[in-house]
Each structure stands twice: as structure tokens, then as C-alpha cells.
Design a protein around this motif. Structure first.
Motif, PDB file in Angstrom:
ATOM      1  N   PHE A  58       0.964  -1.239  -0.071  1.00  0.00           N
ATOM      2  CA  PHE A  58       0.026   0.131  -0.158  1.00  0.00           C
ATOM      3  C   PHE A  58       1.062   1.290   0.086  1.00  0.00           C
ATOM      4  O   PHE A  58       2.076   1.195   0.070  1.00  0.00           O
ATOM      5  CB  PHE A  58      -0.850  -0.082   1.211  1.00  0.00           C
ATOM      6  CG  PHE A  58      -0.066  -0.365   2.478  1.00  0.00           C
ATOM      7  CD1 PHE A  58       0.815   0.711   3.140  1.00  0.00           C
ATOM      8  CD2 PHE A  58      -0.236  -1.591   3.075  1.00  0.00           C
ATOM      9  CE1 PHE A  58       1.235   0.453   4.243  1.00  0.00           C
ATOM     10  CE2 PHE A  58       0.608  -1.937   4.061  1.00  0.00           C
ATOM     11  CZ  PHE A  58       1.404  -0.710   4.900  1.00  0.00           C
ATOM     12  N   PRO A  59       0.306   2.331  -0.171  1.00  0.00           N
ATOM     13  CA  PRO A  59       1.043   3.649  -0.262  1.00  0.00           C
ATOM     14  C   PRO A  59       1.786   3.812   1.075  1.00  0.00           C
ATOM     15  O   PRO A  59       1.022   3.825   1.920  1.00  0.00           O
ATOM     16  CB  PRO A  59       0.454   4.616  -0.780  1.00  0.00           C
ATOM     17  CG  PRO A  59      -0.798   3.948  -1.433  1.00  0.00           C
ATOM     18  CD  PRO A  59      -1.143   2.756  -0.788  1.00  0.00           C
ATOM     19  N   PRO A  60       3.117   4.259   1.138  1.00  0.00           N
ATOM     20  CA  PRO A  60       3.544   4.523   2.671  1.00  0.00           C
ATOM     21  C   PRO A  60       3.106   5.572   3.217  1.00  0.00           C
ATOM     22  O   PRO A  60       2.526   6.466   2.593  1.00  0.00           O
ATOM     23  CB  PRO A  60       5.147   4.577   2.400  1.00  0.00           C
ATOM     24  CG  PRO A  60       5.205   4.885   1.131  1.00  0.00           C
ATOM     25  CD  PRO A  60       4.047   4.285   0.454  1.00  0.00           C
ATOM     26  N   GLU A  61       2.836   5.491   4.487  1.00  0.00           N
ATOM     27  CA  GLU A  61       2.425   6.766   5.334  1.00  0.00           C
ATOM     28  C   GLU A  61       3.430   7.128   6.272  1.00  0.00           C
ATOM     29  O   GLU A  61       4.646   6.477   6.224  1.00  0.00           O
ATOM     30  CB  GLU A  61       1.237   6.261   6.255  1.00  0.00           C
ATOM     31  CG  GLU A  61      -0.006   6.010   5.210  1.00  0.00           C
ATOM     32  CD  GLU A  61      -1.297   5.835   6.237  1.00  0.00           C
ATOM     33  OE1 GLU A  61      -1.341   5.905   7.165  1.00  0.00           O
ATOM     34  OE2 GLU A  61      -2.145   5.171   5.484  1.00  0.00           O
ATOM     35  N   ARG A  62       3.114   8.237   7.003  1.00  0.00           N
ATOM     36  CA  ARG A  62       4.036   8.729   7.811  1.00  0.00           C
ATOM     37  C   ARG A  62       4.773   7.962   8.775  1.00  0.00           C
ATOM     38  O   ARG A  62       6.131   8.005   9.052  1.00  0.00           O
ATOM     39  CB  ARG A  62       3.702   9.973   8.703  1.00  0.00           C
ATOM     40  CG  ARG A  62       4.434  10.805   9.283  1.00  0.00           C
ATOM     41  CD  ARG A  62       3.831  11.962  10.017  1.00  0.00           C
ATOM     42  NE  ARG A  62       4.759  13.001  10.652  1.00  0.00           N
ATOM     43  CZ  ARG A  62       5.498  13.013  11.542  1.00  0.00           C
ATOM     44  NH1 ARG A  62       5.254  11.960  12.385  1.00  0.00           N
ATOM     45  NH2 ARG A  62       6.201  13.985  12.056  1.00  0.00           N
ATOM     46  N   PHE A  63       4.093   6.846   9.400  1.00  0.00           N
ATOM     47  CA  PHE A  63       4.424   6.076  10.613  1.00  0.00           C
ATOM     48  C   PHE A  63       5.473   5.061   9.639  1.00  0.00           C
ATOM     49  O   PHE A  63       6.578   4.877  10.298  1.00  0.00           O
ATOM     50  CB  PHE A  63       3.184   5.187  10.854  1.00  0.00           C
ATOM     51  CG  PHE A  63       3.586   3.815  11.429  1.00  0.00           C
ATOM     52  CD1 PHE A  63       4.073   3.701  12.690  1.00  0.00           C
ATOM     53  CD2 PHE A  63       3.688   2.719  10.873  1.00  0.00           C
ATOM     54  CE1 PHE A  63       4.534   2.666  13.322  1.00  0.00           C
ATOM     55  CE2 PHE A  63       4.281   1.389  11.290  1.00  0.00           C
ATOM     56  CZ  PHE A  63       4.273   1.375  12.640  1.00  0.00           C
ATOM     57  N   HIS A  64       5.169   4.564   8.520  1.00  0.00           N
ATOM     58  CA  HIS A  64       6.100   3.786   7.863  1.00  0.00           C
ATOM     59  C   HIS A  64       7.546   4.455   7.503  1.00  0.00           C
ATOM     60  O   HIS A  64       8.503   3.893   7.740  1.00  0.00           O
ATOM     61  CB  HIS A  64       5.713   3.230   6.419  1.00  0.00           C
ATOM     62  CG  HIS A  64       4.274   2.502   6.530  1.00  0.00           C
ATOM     63  ND1 HIS A  64       3.321   3.400   6.302  1.00  0.00           N
ATOM     64  CD2 HIS A  64       4.091   1.261   7.293  1.00  0.00           C
ATOM     65  CE1 HIS A  64       2.267   2.652   6.703  1.00  0.00           C
ATOM     66  NE2 HIS A  64       2.502   1.295   7.050  1.00  0.00           N
ATOM     67  N   VAL A  65       7.334   5.772   7.219  1.00  0.00           N
ATOM     68  CA  VAL A  65       8.704   6.554   6.715  1.00  0.00           C
ATOM     69  C   VAL A  65       9.501   6.604   8.302  1.00  0.00           C
ATOM     70  O   VAL A  65      10.625   6.523   8.017  1.00  0.00           O
ATOM     71  CB  VAL A  65       8.339   7.761   6.225  1.00  0.00           C
ATOM     72  CG1 VAL A  65       9.461   9.021   6.232  1.00  0.00           C
ATOM     73  CG2 VAL A  65       7.633   7.546   4.857  1.00  0.00           C
ATOM     74  N   LEU A  66       8.790   6.889   9.228  1.00  0.00           N
ATOM     75  CA  LEU A  66       9.405   7.074  10.459  1.00  0.00           C
ATOM     76  C   LEU A  66      10.228   5.872  10.977  1.00  0.00           C
ATOM     77  O   LEU A  66      11.193   5.630  11.643  1.00  0.00           O
ATOM     78  CB  LEU A  66       8.561   7.790  11.532  1.00  0.00           C
ATOM     79  CG  LEU A  66       8.068   9.214  11.559  1.00  0.00           C
ATOM     80  CD1 LEU A  66       7.125   9.532  12.404  1.00  0.00           C
ATOM     81  CD2 LEU A  66       9.230  10.286  11.367  1.00  0.00           C
ATOM     82  N   ALA A  67       9.404   4.774  10.862  1.00  0.00           N
ATOM     83  CA  ALA A  67      10.058   3.366  11.089  1.00  0.00           C
ATOM     84  C   ALA A  67      11.157   3.188  10.437  1.00  0.00           C
ATOM     85  O   ALA A  67      12.236   2.635  10.989  1.00  0.00           O
ATOM     86  CB  ALA A  67       8.875   2.303  10.942  1.00  0.00           C
ATOM     87  N   TRP A 100       4.237  -5.635   6.950  1.00  0.00           N
ATOM     88  CA  TRP A 100       3.666  -4.920   6.065  1.00  0.00           C
ATOM     89  C   TRP A 100       4.832  -4.386   4.919  1.00  0.00           C
ATOM     90  O   TRP A 100       4.629  -3.599   4.054  1.00  0.00           O
ATOM     91  CB  TRP A 100       3.198  -3.244   6.691  1.00  0.00           C
ATOM     92  CG  TRP A 100       3.529  -2.834   7.770  1.00  0.00           C
ATOM     93  CD1 TRP A 100       3.492  -3.098   9.131  1.00  0.00           C
ATOM     94  CD2 TRP A 100       5.070  -2.016   7.945  1.00  0.00           C
ATOM     95  NE1 TRP A 100       4.337  -2.350   9.776  1.00  0.00           N
ATOM     96  CE2 TRP A 100       5.296  -1.670   9.290  1.00  0.00           C
ATOM     97  CE3 TRP A 100       5.759  -1.461   6.800  1.00  0.00           C
ATOM     98  CZ2 TRP A 100       6.264  -0.915   9.603  1.00  0.00           C
ATOM     99  CZ3 TRP A 100       6.687  -0.761   7.135  1.00  0.00           C
ATOM    100  CH2 TRP A 100       7.112  -0.495   8.505  1.00  0.00           C
ATOM    101  N   VAL A 101       5.841  -5.171   5.275  1.00  0.00           N
ATOM    102  CA  VAL A 101       6.911  -5.059   3.849  1.00  0.00           C
ATOM    103  C   VAL A 101       6.867  -6.236   3.105  1.00  0.00           C
ATOM    104  O   VAL A 101       6.744  -7.163   3.599  1.00  0.00           O
ATOM    105  CB  VAL A 101       8.573  -4.978   4.635  1.00  0.00           C
ATOM    106  CG1 VAL A 101       9.854  -4.956   3.732  1.00  0.00           C
ATOM    107  CG2 VAL A 101       8.658  -3.607   5.450  1.00  0.00           C
ATOM    108  N   SER A 102       6.731  -5.936   1.642  1.00  0.00           N
ATOM    109  CA  SER A 102       6.664  -6.756   0.750  1.00  0.00           C
ATOM    110  C   SER A 102       7.967  -7.389   0.101  1.00  0.00           C
ATOM    111  O   SER A 102       8.211  -8.426  -0.213  1.00  0.00           O
ATOM    112  CB  SER A 102       5.667  -6.361  -0.630  1.00  0.00           C
ATOM    113  OG  SER A 102       4.357  -6.112   0.172  1.00  0.00           O
TER     114      SER A 102
END
Length: 113
Positions: A58-67, A100-102
């Protein structure tokens, strides 16, 4: 004998044990799946930091970028992907570990440094 088995027969204890077992299975599954998500060329990288492209379902959100920022420098996002630069090869499995990482693959050269 009865005193020893009493806690195990308690519904609360059984629910707690079942929850702990589910948690351990989940963590084990994440650990086993992580190496499969890393592209073969990346897993043979030496000691030098690598630039990678992380694909999400899915499109990354702020949470994913921070992680991802705990492993390297995020240089951009596009559609379902995050560009991550300067990642230590020892951290590649940790980047691939979340459910959530493919896919984790090298950043294409024309977009690299």
C-alpha cells in the motif's frame, strides 16, 4: 498433585498461555519470512552501506517513513515504495521484518547516488 494442575486448568491462565503462544508464533513467522523478502544480491552485500527500495502492499504513510528512518535516510517515496539510503547490510533483515514490507531490493542505479 491437584494444587499443581489447578493454575493450568484455570480459563484465565489458559487464555494467557494461548495469547503468549500466538505472540511467539507471530514473532517466529516474521523472523522466518524476513530473509525471503530481501533480494539475493543484497544479502551478499559486504560491510558497505547500501541504498535500497522497500516495497509495501500500500502507499507508505508517515508511520512507515519514520519506522524506516531508524535504519537509514529516507530520500523519497513513490506509489508503494520507499527509497532508503545508507542502510547497513546487517540491518536488512530488520527492515524486511515488519509484516507490511513486501520486498527489499537494491535501489536502481539511475536513481542511486
Amino acid at each position: 498433585m491437584r494444587v499443581r494442575s489447578a493454575p493450568v486448568t484455570s480459563p484465565k491462565v489458559r487464555a494467557l498461555l494461548a495469547a503468549a503462544a500466538c505472540y511467539l508464533l507471530w514473532q517466529g513467522w516474521l523472523t522466518v519470512r524476513a530473509p525471503e523478502k530481501v533480494a539475493p544480491g543484497l544479502s551478499r552485500a559486504g560491510e558497505e552501506a547500501v541504498d535500497i527500495l522497500v516495497t509495501l502492499p500500500f502507499p507508505p504513510e508517515r508511520f512507515h517513513v519514520l519506522a524506516f528512518q531508524q535504519f537509514g535516510r529516507v530520500s523519497g517515496t513513490r506509489e508503494n515504495q520507499v527509497e532508503l539510503r545508507g542502510v547497513k547490510p546487517s540491518d536488512l533483515r530488520a527492515v524486511a521484518r515488519p509484516y507490511w514490507v513486501s520486498r527489499v531490493e537494491p535501489l536502481p542505479r539511475e536513481q542511486g547516488r
